[in-house]
Design an enzyme around this catalytic site. Sequence first.
Site, PDB file in Angstrom:
ATOM      1  N   ASN A   9       0.872  -1.179   0.000  1.00 19.05           N
ATOM      2  CA  ASN A   9       0.000   0.000   0.000  1.00 19.05           C
ATOM      3  C   ASN A   9       0.906   1.224   0.000  1.00 19.05           C
ATOM      4  O   ASN A   9       1.436   1.622   1.037  1.00 19.05           O
ATOM      5  CB  ASN A   9      -0.908  -0.014   1.232  1.00 19.05           C
ATOM      6  CG  ASN A   9      -1.927   1.117   1.213  1.00 19.05           C
ATOM      7  OD1 ASN A   9      -1.886   1.995   0.356  1.00 19.05           O
ATOM      8  ND2 ASN A   9      -2.836   1.104   2.177  1.00 19.05           N
ATOM      9  N   ARG A  91      -2.574  -2.178  -3.545  1.00 22.21           N
ATOM     10  CA  ARG A  91      -3.845  -1.493  -3.301  1.00 22.21           C
ATOM     11  C   ARG A  91      -3.839  -0.171  -4.060  1.00 22.21           C
ATOM     12  O   ARG A  91      -2.902   0.614  -3.967  1.00 22.21           O
ATOM     13  CB  ARG A  91      -4.024  -1.214  -1.814  1.00 22.21           C
ATOM     14  CG  ARG A  91      -5.295  -0.429  -1.503  1.00 22.21           C
ATOM     15  CD  ARG A  91      -5.423  -0.154  -0.025  1.00 22.21           C
ATOM     16  NE  ARG A  91      -6.656   0.593   0.249  1.00 22.21           N
ATOM     17  CZ  ARG A  91      -6.694   1.830   0.735  1.00 22.21           C
ATOM     18  NH1 ARG A  91      -5.572   2.476   0.993  1.00 22.21           N
ATOM     19  NH2 ARG A  91      -7.845   2.423   0.967  1.00 22.21           N
ATOM     20  N   HIS A 180     -12.887   2.483   0.335  1.00 18.43           N
ATOM     21  CA  HIS A 180     -12.838   1.381   1.314  1.00 18.43           C
ATOM     22  C   HIS A 180     -13.533   0.132   0.767  1.00 18.43           C
ATOM     23  O   HIS A 180     -13.975  -0.726   1.532  1.00 18.43           O
ATOM     24  CB  HIS A 180     -13.509   1.766   2.643  1.00 18.43           C
ATOM     25  CG  HIS A 180     -12.862   2.916   3.349  1.00 18.43           C
ATOM     26  ND1 HIS A 180     -13.569   3.780   4.147  1.00 18.43           N
ATOM     27  CD2 HIS A 180     -11.581   3.352   3.393  1.00 18.43           C
ATOM     28  CE1 HIS A 180     -12.767   4.697   4.649  1.00 18.43           C
ATOM     29  NE2 HIS A 180     -11.539   4.458   4.197  1.00 18.43           N
ATOM     30  N   ARG A 241     -11.852  14.958   8.030  1.00 19.48           N
ATOM     31  CA  ARG A 241     -12.729  15.350   6.924  1.00 19.48           C
ATOM     32  C   ARG A 241     -14.106  15.761   7.422  1.00 19.48           C
ATOM     33  O   ARG A 241     -14.629  15.215   8.382  1.00 19.48           O
ATOM     34  CB  ARG A 241     -12.888  14.200   5.930  1.00 19.48           C
ATOM     35  CG  ARG A 241     -11.591  13.785   5.238  1.00 19.48           C
ATOM     36  CD  ARG A 241     -11.866  12.661   4.244  1.00 19.48           C
ATOM     37  NE  ARG A 241     -10.655  12.214   3.598  1.00 19.48           N
ATOM     38  CZ  ARG A 241     -10.241  10.939   3.589  1.00 19.48           C
ATOM     39  NH1 ARG A 241     -10.951  10.001   4.189  1.00 19.48           N
ATOM     40  NH2 ARG A 241      -9.119  10.601   2.972  1.00 19.48           N
ATOM     41  N   GLU A 384      -8.250  -6.202   4.859  1.00 20.00           N
ATOM     42  CA  GLU A 384      -8.094  -5.791   3.473  1.00 20.00           C
ATOM     43  C   GLU A 384      -6.912  -6.495   2.813  1.00 20.00           C
ATOM     44  O   GLU A 384      -6.942  -6.808   1.623  1.00 20.00           O
ATOM     45  CB  GLU A 384      -7.909  -4.275   3.398  1.00 20.00           C
ATOM     46  CG  GLU A 384      -9.136  -3.504   3.846  1.00 20.00           C
ATOM     47  CD  GLU A 384      -8.887  -2.027   4.015  1.00 20.00           C
ATOM     48  OE1 GLU A 384      -9.168  -1.275   3.069  1.00 20.00           O
ATOM     49  OE2 GLU A 384      -8.397  -1.626   5.088  1.00 20.00           O
TER      50      GLU A 384
END
Length: 409
Positions: A9, A91, A180, A241, A384
Site C-alpha cells: 500500500n 492497493r 474502502h 474530513r 483488506e
Amino acid sequence: MAKTVLVINSGSSSIKYQLVDLESGEGLASGLVEKIGEPVDGHYKHEYNGEKHELEEPIHDHEQGLKRVLGFFEEYGPKLSDAGIVAVGHRVVQGGSIFPKPALVTDKTINQVKDLAVLAPLHNGPEAKGAEVMRSLLPDVPQIFVFDSSFFFQLPKAASTYALNKEIADQYHIRRYGAHGTSHEYISSVVPDVIGKPAEGLKQIVLHIGNGASASAEVSSKPVETSMGLTPLEGLMMGGRTGDIDPAVVFHLIRNAHMNVDELDALFNKRSGMMGMTGFGDLREVHRLVGEGNEDAKLALDVYVHRIVSYIGNYTYQMGGCDVITFTAGVGENDDIVRKMVCDKLAPFGVKLDEEKNSTRSKEPRIISTPDSSVIIAVIPTNEELAIARKSAAIAEAGTDTYGNTFAK
C-alpha cells in the site's frame, strides 16, 4: 510449500506492506516505511516472528524504500525465495470506470492508474509508482492492481449518479465511486458465516469507521449504497474530513474568506471533522475530553454518532429492512462507547445491545446484540490485506486478467 502474496500500500510519503499466507489467512510479516522524500530521516519498521526491526535514514524515493524492504525480508525473514510468493498485490484507491476488477501491472495499466490520479491525486500516483518499482525489483513475480473502487462499481445507477449536468458529468467522469471497497466487500462476504445465515437475501449495513469512515449497504452481498462519492470526502464525519456538507460552503468561503482551492482542500480534508471541532483526530482523546466536561468534544461526538445513525436509517429504508449491522476498522472494532451510542439511538426500533459483549475487547468476529434484538449487531475485524492477497493470487494463477493482459516471465 506455502503460498504467499506480498501486499503493498504505497502512499505519497509512506509504504505499508504485509506478507500474507493464503492458506491460513495470517500475516506472516509486515512493515512500514515513513517520511519518504522528506528533509528529515525516514523510518522503517519490519516485524516478523515476534521481532521488530527498525531503522532510521534519509529515504529519497519509493525505489530506495522498497529496495530496503526487500533487504529486510532477506536479512530478517522470511526470505521471499523460500516463502512461496506467488504475487505482489498493490492497493489502488481509484480505478474509475476503467477498472471494475483487478488488473495485472503492465506498462499500459501503470499509465492508466497514473491518469486516474485526477480523481485521487493523493493516492493513485504513489500507488502506480510503487507497482512500477516492485515490477522492476521482482520481475519474475506477477504484480496485480486491486482497486478500492471496484466493489462499488456495481452500485445501481440511481445510487452512483449525481444530479449534475450530464455533459459535464460525462466529460469529467464525475460519479459516485465510493472508497474502502476492499474492506466492505471482505466484511459483507464473511458476515453470513459469522451470524449463521445464508447470503442470499441478507440485508446488511457495514460501518467501516476509522480515521476515514464510510458506510455501505449490501443485499445478497452486492452493494446497493455507500457513503463516499467521487472522493473519500463525502459521507460520514471523519478524523480530519467534514463528510457531507453543503457545496455552497465552498462558494461562501471563496467569496468571503478569499480562500483558494488548495486552502479549501486542506480545510475540508485535513483540518475539519474531529480534528477541526476538538483539536484531536483520535477518538480516545475525544473521549478523554468528554470525560473532562469539554462541550466542544461532546458536541463533536454527538455529530459523529448522528451522522452514522442517519445513514443507518437511510440504508434500512433503501433496502426495505435490515438484518445485520457490522462495525469494523479502528473505531468500529475497538470503541465500545461509539457502538453503544449508535445502538442506543436504534433502541426504539428493537435493537438490543448485550452490554457485556460490547465492552469486551477481542480480535475475534463476534455478535454483540442480544438474541431477541430486531437487528443483529456484529463486530468483525477487517482484513483488506487478505482480500487483496486472494484477488491477486487468483489472477497470478490464471496468468491473465479480465482485460486481456497476460503475465509472461
